[in-house]
Write a protein that holds these residues in place. Structure first.
Motif, PDB file in Angstrom:
ATOM      1  N   ALA A 186     -46.744 -17.023 -16.554  1.00 33.06           N
ATOM      2  CA  ALA A 186     -46.868 -17.473 -17.936  1.00 33.06           C
ATOM      3  C   ALA A 186     -46.036 -18.726 -18.174  1.00 33.06           C
ATOM      4  O   ALA A 186     -46.485 -19.680 -18.828  1.00 33.06           O
ATOM      5  CB  ALA A 186     -46.446 -16.357 -18.896  1.00 33.06           C
ATOM      6  N   MET A 187     -44.820 -18.746 -17.652  1.00 39.22           N
ATOM      7  CA  MET A 187     -43.970 -19.928 -17.776  1.00 39.22           C
ATOM      8  C   MET A 187     -44.584 -21.123 -17.055  1.00 39.22           C
ATOM      9  O   MET A 187     -44.600 -22.245 -17.577  1.00 39.22           O
ATOM     10  CB  MET A 187     -42.585 -19.622 -17.219  1.00 39.22           C
ATOM     11  CG  MET A 187     -41.632 -20.806 -17.187  1.00 39.22           C
ATOM     12  SD  MET A 187     -41.218 -21.483 -18.812  1.00 39.22           S
ATOM     13  CE  MET A 187     -40.152 -20.169 -19.465  1.00 39.22           C
ATOM     14  N   ILE A 188     -45.109 -20.887 -15.865  1.00 43.82           N
ATOM     15  CA  ILE A 188     -45.734 -21.973 -15.101  1.00 43.82           C
ATOM     16  C   ILE A 188     -46.920 -22.550 -15.848  1.00 43.82           C
ATOM     17  O   ILE A 188     -47.085 -23.778 -15.953  1.00 43.82           O
ATOM     18  CB  ILE A 188     -46.162 -21.461 -13.711  1.00 43.82           C
ATOM     19  CG1 ILE A 188     -44.930 -21.166 -12.858  1.00 43.82           C
ATOM     20  CG2 ILE A 188     -47.078 -22.454 -13.006  1.00 43.82           C
ATOM     21  CD1 ILE A 188     -45.235 -20.431 -11.566  1.00 43.82           C
ATOM     22  N   LEU A 189     -47.769 -21.674 -16.399  1.00 47.34           N
ATOM     23  CA  LEU A 189     -48.942 -22.147 -17.141  1.00 47.34           C
ATOM     24  C   LEU A 189     -48.523 -22.972 -18.348  1.00 47.34           C
ATOM     25  O   LEU A 189     -49.134 -24.003 -18.654  1.00 47.34           O
ATOM     26  CB  LEU A 189     -49.795 -20.947 -17.579  1.00 47.34           C
ATOM     27  CG  LEU A 189     -51.103 -21.277 -18.310  1.00 47.34           C
ATOM     28  CD1 LEU A 189     -52.006 -22.148 -17.434  1.00 47.34           C
ATOM     29  CD2 LEU A 189     -51.829 -19.997 -18.710  1.00 47.34           C
ATOM     30  N   GLY A 190     -47.468 -22.531 -19.036  1.00 45.02           N
ATOM     31  CA  GLY A 190     -46.997 -23.278 -20.200  1.00 45.02           C
ATOM     32  C   GLY A 190     -46.484 -24.656 -19.838  1.00 45.02           C
ATOM     33  O   GLY A 190     -46.779 -25.646 -20.531  1.00 45.02           O
ATOM     34  N   THR A 191     -45.726 -24.747 -18.744  1.00 39.28           N
ATOM     35  CA  THR A 191     -45.152 -26.045 -18.376  1.00 39.28           C
ATOM     36  C   THR A 191     -46.212 -27.011 -17.859  1.00 39.28           C
ATOM     37  O   THR A 191     -46.194 -28.194 -18.202  1.00 39.28           O
ATOM     38  CB  THR A 191     -44.046 -25.875 -17.327  1.00 39.28           C
ATOM     39  OG1 THR A 191     -44.576 -25.194 -16.180  1.00 39.28           O
ATOM     40  CG2 THR A 191     -42.888 -25.082 -17.886  1.00 39.28           C
ATOM     41  N   ILE A 192     -47.145 -26.519 -17.037  1.00 36.33           N
ATOM     42  CA  ILE A 192     -48.101 -27.453 -16.428  1.00 36.33           C
ATOM     43  C   ILE A 192     -49.115 -27.982 -17.438  1.00 36.33           C
ATOM     44  O   ILE A 192     -49.688 -29.054 -17.218  1.00 36.33           O
ATOM     45  CB  ILE A 192     -48.827 -26.819 -15.224  1.00 36.33           C
ATOM     46  CG1 ILE A 192     -49.669 -25.619 -15.655  1.00 36.33           C
ATOM     47  CG2 ILE A 192     -47.846 -26.439 -14.143  1.00 36.33           C
ATOM     48  CD1 ILE A 192     -50.475 -25.017 -14.505  1.00 36.33           C
TER      49      ILE A 192
END
Length: 286
Positions: A99-105
């Protein structure tokens, strides 16, 4: 001699009208962000990995518990629900990273390709574009998480020795699962804020993963003695620990928070990170 006159802009036939259908609105920004999010292959890869990890870990835990079924005494419904919820949402320990990765990218990807310039040209106020991106991502993550948790509950429920979730007790069944989905949505929104603050893909990922995954683990290196107790008390207010208090009843490290303070803590972290993203977005060039 004659003098040529130019009609006032307001009288020209081709002048844009204030009520034009093409005027930018927040709804248009939401639609734009939805198109950008759903046309990225990384979005569907991330959601697919969340589903695979969640269902796989739920099956693994349910099978493990079933192997000791003969040693498990009968449980009250609330306790049985608590065990079933832990099986369903245990995967959040890992899927919070996705979830964090999706938000940042979704943010750093625009900076790396230069698309952010088009986004901010269309929305010169900037803040509306940030909120549109955060809302679209939060809703997508929440809905997809609810679907994935439902699938995990349906698959693991028949295997559990205590049986599937009893929906007749929503406080111990439905609400924790919804809390887990809300937590993942808020973590994705934090990722948006981190992305706007750092603007660099690897740097944003390192900061986000450090906040939600590494920081709680570091607390384990401090013994539970009086001189370090303040660290364990403070650790309960880290985003992931507060989230686990909300939907699992106990965090990885730190003190356990009641559901209301735990929810407020996660919301406060999200608000602080988004505020940081707004501050950087408003004061720095794209």
């Amino acid at each position: 001699m004659t003098t040529a006159t130019v009609p006032a802009p307001s009288t020209r036939a081709d002048a844009p009208s204030a009520s034009s259908a093409y005027r930018l609105s927040f709804g248009h920004l939401l639609r734009s962000e939805w198109i950008k999010l759903t046309t990225l292959r990384s979005t569907w890869w991330s959601i697919g990995l969340v589903a695979l990890v969640s269902i796989g870990l739920s099956l693994l835990m349910a099978t493990s518990l079933a192997s000791f079924a003969g040693d498990v005494p009968p449980m009250p419904v609330v306790e049985a629900n608590r065990q079933a919820v832990q099986v369903v949402v245990f995967s959040t320990v890992l899927t919070q990273l996705l979830a964090m990765i999706l938000g940042t990218i979704t943010v750093t990807g625009e900076y790396s390709t230069g698309m952010i310039r088009s986004t901010l040209t269309a929305a010169p106020g900037r803040v509306a574009a940030l909120f549109a991106k955060a809302i679209v991502l939060a809703v997508t993550m929440f809905v997809s998480s609810v679907v994935v948790f439902t699938a995990a509950a349906l698959v693991s429920g028949p295997i559990l020795p205590t049986g599937p979730l009893d929906l007749g007790y929503p406080d111990s069944s439905v609400l924790p699962v919804l809390g887990a989905a809300l937590y993942l949505a808020l973590i994705a929104v934090m990722g948006v804020g981190v992305g706007f603050i750092i603007r660099n893909g690897p740097g944003a990922l390192a900061a986000g993963i450090g906040l939600v995954f590494v920081a709680p683990i570091l607390v384990m290196f401090f013994p539970r003695v009086e001189s370090f107790q303040w660290i364990h008390d403070a650790a309960g207010y880290l985003p992931s620990n507060a989230g686990q208090s909300l939907f699992m009843g106990s965090p990885m490290t730190g003190i356990t928070l009641e559901p209301a303070p735990a929810l407020v803590t996660v919301l406060a972290w999200t608000a602080v990170v988004i505020a940081g993203g707004i501050a950087v977005l408003k004061t720095r060039d794209a």
